[in-house]
Design a protein around this motif. Structure first.
Motif, PDB file in Angstrom:
ATOM      1  N   HIS A 122       0.839  -1.192   0.000  1.00 48.42           N
ATOM      2  CA  HIS A 122       0.000   0.000   0.000  1.00 48.42           C
ATOM      3  C   HIS A 122       0.882   1.253   0.000  1.00 48.42           C
ATOM      4  CE1 HIS A 122      -2.925   2.933   1.590  1.00 48.42           C
ATOM      5  NE2 HIS A 122      -3.859   2.102   1.168  1.00 48.42           N
ATOM      6  N   PRO A 123       0.444   2.336  -0.652  1.00 50.94           N
ATOM      7  CA  PRO A 123       1.303   3.522  -0.705  1.00 50.94           C
ATOM      8  C   PRO A 123       1.711   4.076   0.655  1.00 50.94           C
ATOM      9  CG  PRO A 123      -0.927   3.980  -1.497  1.00 50.94           C
ATOM     10  CD  PRO A 123      -0.777   2.507  -1.444  1.00 50.94           C
ATOM     11  N   THR A 124       0.830   4.021   1.642  1.00 48.63           N
ATOM     12  CA  THR A 124       1.202   4.553   2.957  1.00 48.63           C
ATOM     13  C   THR A 124       2.273   3.703   3.628  1.00 48.63           C
ATOM     14  OG1 THR A 124      -0.639   3.368   4.019  1.00 48.63           O
ATOM     15  CG2 THR A 124      -1.035   5.662   3.327  1.00 48.63           C
ATOM     16  N   ALA A 125       2.455   2.468   3.150  1.00 49.58           N
ATOM     17  CA  ALA A 125       3.488   1.570   3.686  1.00 49.58           C
ATOM     18  C   ALA A 125       4.647   1.427   2.713  1.00 49.58           C
ATOM     19  CB  ALA A 125       2.889   0.198   3.989  1.00 49.58           C
ATOM     20  N   ALA A 126       4.803   2.371   1.797  1.00 51.49           N
ATOM     21  CA  ALA A 126       5.810   2.260   0.737  1.00 51.49           C
ATOM     22  C   ALA A 126       7.233   2.143   1.268  1.00 51.49           C
ATOM     23  CB  ALA A 126       5.714   3.460  -0.206  1.00 51.49           C
ATOM     24  N   TYR A 127       7.493   2.663   2.467  1.00 50.62           N
ATOM     25  CA  TYR A 127       8.832   2.560   3.054  1.00 50.62           C
ATOM     26  C   TYR A 127       9.226   1.099   3.312  1.00 50.62           C
ATOM     27  CZ  TYR A 127       6.094   2.092   7.342  1.00 50.62           C
ATOM     28  OH  TYR A 127       5.191   1.669   8.282  1.00 50.62           O
ATOM     29  N   ARG A 128       8.267   0.207   3.287  1.00 44.15           N
ATOM     30  CA  ARG A 128       8.543  -1.219   3.511  1.00 44.15           C
ATOM     31  C   ARG A 128       8.991  -1.936   2.238  1.00 44.15           C
ATOM     32  NH1 ARG A 128       3.949  -3.752   7.556  1.00 44.15           N
ATOM     33  NH2 ARG A 128       3.894  -2.058   9.084  1.00 44.15           N
ATOM     34  N   LEU A 129       8.938  -1.265   1.118  1.00 45.60           N
ATOM     35  CA  LEU A 129       9.287  -1.920  -0.143  1.00 45.60           C
ATOM     36  C   LEU A 129      10.797  -1.873  -0.353  1.00 45.60           C
ATOM     37  CD1 LEU A 129       8.074  -3.413  -2.533  1.00 45.60           C
ATOM     38  CD2 LEU A 129       8.012  -1.253  -3.767  1.00 45.60           C
ATOM     39  N   THR A 130      11.483  -2.842   0.209  1.00 45.32           N
ATOM     40  CA  THR A 130      12.923  -2.999   0.052  1.00 45.32           C
ATOM     41  C   THR A 130      13.199  -3.908  -1.140  1.00 45.32           C
ATOM     42  OG1 THR A 130      12.983  -4.966   1.445  1.00 45.32           O
ATOM     43  CG2 THR A 130      13.168  -2.812   2.551  1.00 45.32           C
ATOM     44  N   PRO A 131      14.455  -4.008  -1.590  1.00 48.02           N
ATOM     45  CA  PRO A 131      14.764  -4.948  -2.666  1.00 48.02           C
ATOM     46  C   PRO A 131      14.341  -6.383  -2.328  1.00 48.02           C
ATOM     47  CG  PRO A 131      16.574  -3.412  -2.397  1.00 48.02           C
ATOM     48  CD  PRO A 131      15.611  -3.137  -1.269  1.00 48.02           C
ATOM     49  N   GLN A 132      14.513  -6.785  -1.059  1.00 52.79           N
ATOM     50  CA  GLN A 132      14.097  -8.124  -0.656  1.00 52.79           C
ATOM     51  C   GLN A 132      12.581  -8.275  -0.725  1.00 52.79           C
ATOM     52  OE1 GLN A 132      15.437  -9.399   3.226  1.00 52.79           O
ATOM     53  NE2 GLN A 132      14.012 -11.123   3.298  1.00 52.79           N
ATOM     54  N   THR A 133      11.874  -7.249  -0.261  1.00 51.80           N
ATOM     55  CA  THR A 133      10.414  -7.290  -0.312  1.00 51.80           C
ATOM     56  C   THR A 133       9.922  -7.392  -1.749  1.00 51.80           C
ATOM     57  OG1 THR A 133      10.298  -5.908   1.674  1.00 51.80           O
ATOM     58  CG2 THR A 133       8.311  -6.094   0.364  1.00 51.80           C
ATOM     59  N   LEU A 134      10.560  -6.661  -2.642  1.00 51.01           N
ATOM     60  CA  LEU A 134      10.164  -6.698  -4.046  1.00 51.01           C
ATOM     61  C   LEU A 134      10.372  -8.093  -4.631  1.00 51.01           C
ATOM     62  CD1 LEU A 134       9.022  -4.780  -6.167  1.00 51.01           C
ATOM     63  CD2 LEU A 134      11.361  -4.256  -6.865  1.00 51.01           C
ATOM     64  N   ARG A 135      11.465  -8.750  -4.240  1.00 50.53           N
ATOM     65  CA  ARG A 135      11.692 -10.126  -4.701  1.00 50.53           C
ATOM     66  C   ARG A 135      10.628 -11.067  -4.151  1.00 50.53           C
ATOM     67  NH1 ARG A 135      17.142  -8.557  -3.819  1.00 50.53           N
ATOM     68  NH2 ARG A 135      17.137  -9.495  -1.734  1.00 50.53           N
ATOM     69  N   GLU A 136      10.245 -10.857  -2.898  1.00 46.40           N
ATOM     70  CA  GLU A 136       9.191 -11.681  -2.312  1.00 46.40           C
ATOM     71  C   GLU A 136       7.868 -11.476  -3.034  1.00 46.40           C
ATOM     72  OE1 GLU A 136       8.968 -12.047   2.064  1.00 46.40           O
ATOM     73  OE2 GLU A 136      10.728 -10.745   2.108  1.00 46.40           O
ATOM     74  N   LEU A 137       7.565 -10.228  -3.363  1.00 40.20           N
ATOM     75  CA  LEU A 137       6.337  -9.950  -4.105  1.00 40.20           C
ATOM     76  C   LEU A 137       6.345 -10.651  -5.465  1.00 40.20           C
ATOM     77  CD1 LEU A 137       5.467  -6.157  -3.633  1.00 40.20           C
ATOM     78  CD2 LEU A 137       4.143  -8.135  -2.870  1.00 40.20           C
ATOM     79  N   GLU A 138       7.497 -10.635  -6.104  1.00 43.99           N
ATOM     80  CA  GLU A 138       7.611 -11.278  -7.407  1.00 43.99           C
ATOM     81  C   GLU A 138       7.316 -12.766  -7.300  1.00 43.99           C
ATOM     82  OE1 GLU A 138      10.775 -11.605 -11.132  1.00 43.99           O
ATOM     83  OE2 GLU A 138      11.356 -10.617  -9.270  1.00 43.99           O
ATOM     84  N   THR A 139       7.811 -13.382  -6.229  1.00 44.77           N
ATOM     85  CA  THR A 139       7.535 -14.814  -6.007  1.00 44.77           C
ATOM     86  C   THR A 139       6.049 -15.042  -5.743  1.00 44.77           C
ATOM     87  OG1 THR A 139       9.746 -15.188  -5.123  1.00 44.77           O
ATOM     88  CG2 THR A 139       8.062 -16.808  -4.564  1.00 44.77           C
TER      89      THR A 139
END
Length: 210
Positions: free
Chosen positions: A68-85
């Protein structure tokens, strides 16, 4: 006629005690499909878990994954990889709930951390890129950020006109509607359209093609 609820946060703890009854009532009202959007990694995982549990009865549940945009600070490179999975799961049908929210960062009395607009724009760009890579539509949250949201989506769609999504709880009014429709996005008419004084939304409801 079967109804698809494209945005319902069934993983919220408020549904913890009576989720089965909620879904049964939804089915009785004609709802055939529910899509649960994620707002964090944990939230997205829970959405997938529910989609695995409710394959078809009492309604078919599917998941979307995103930050969510209000939680955008949580989008780290690792988080992005997890989302991709997570996005490769067969019950995941969209990337979302993603977008921009310029309302909450400017509320001084909030008691929780909120991502700044600059952080949000970076996260939106990264998750739009992910959606393109996995060939999924997006579920967009836009609160008081209409110009920047539609600019980002217009650029995204210009790269591939097959890309699309839903503007959840559309609140941009009639003046932005033509641009949203021109780029092929669907318009989410949510609870506020029932408010007596929501004249702009009433006008949007009249203008949006079924």
């Amino acid at each position: 006629m079967q109804i698809v609820d494209t945005h319902v946060h069934l993983q919220d703890r408020k549904y913890g005690s009576d989720l089965e009854l909620v879904l049964e009532r939804a089915a009785e009202a004609g709802v055939a499909v529910c899509i649960i959007p994620g707002t964090t990694i944990e939230d997205s995982r829970r959405a997938i878990e529910l989609s695995e549990k409710y394959i078809s009865r009492p309604v078919a549940v599917y998941a979307a994954v995103g930050i969510h945009p209000t939680a955008a600070y949580r989008l780290t490179p690792q988080t992005l990889r997890e989302l991709e999975t997570l996005a490769t799961h067969p019950r995941v049908v969209a990337i979302g709930e993603i977008g921009l929210d310029y309302y909450w960062p400017h509320q001084p009395d909030r008691a929780w951390r909120c991502a700044e607009p600059a952080e949000q724009r970076i996260a939106l760009h990264q998750q739009l890129r992910l959606a393109a890579e996995v060939h999924l539509p997006v579920i967009i949250h836009d609160r008081e950020a209409h110009a920047d949201t539609l600019q980002a989506l217009s650029k995204w769609v210009a790269e591939d006109t097959a890309r699309t999504g839903t503007l959840h709880a559309y609140a941009a009014g009639p003046q932005w509607l033509s641009q949203a429709l021109e780029i092929g996005f669907f318009i989410g008419m949510d609870g506020p359209v029932t408010y007596r004084k929501a004249g702009a939304l009433h006008e949007v409801a009249k203008l949006v093609p079924l």
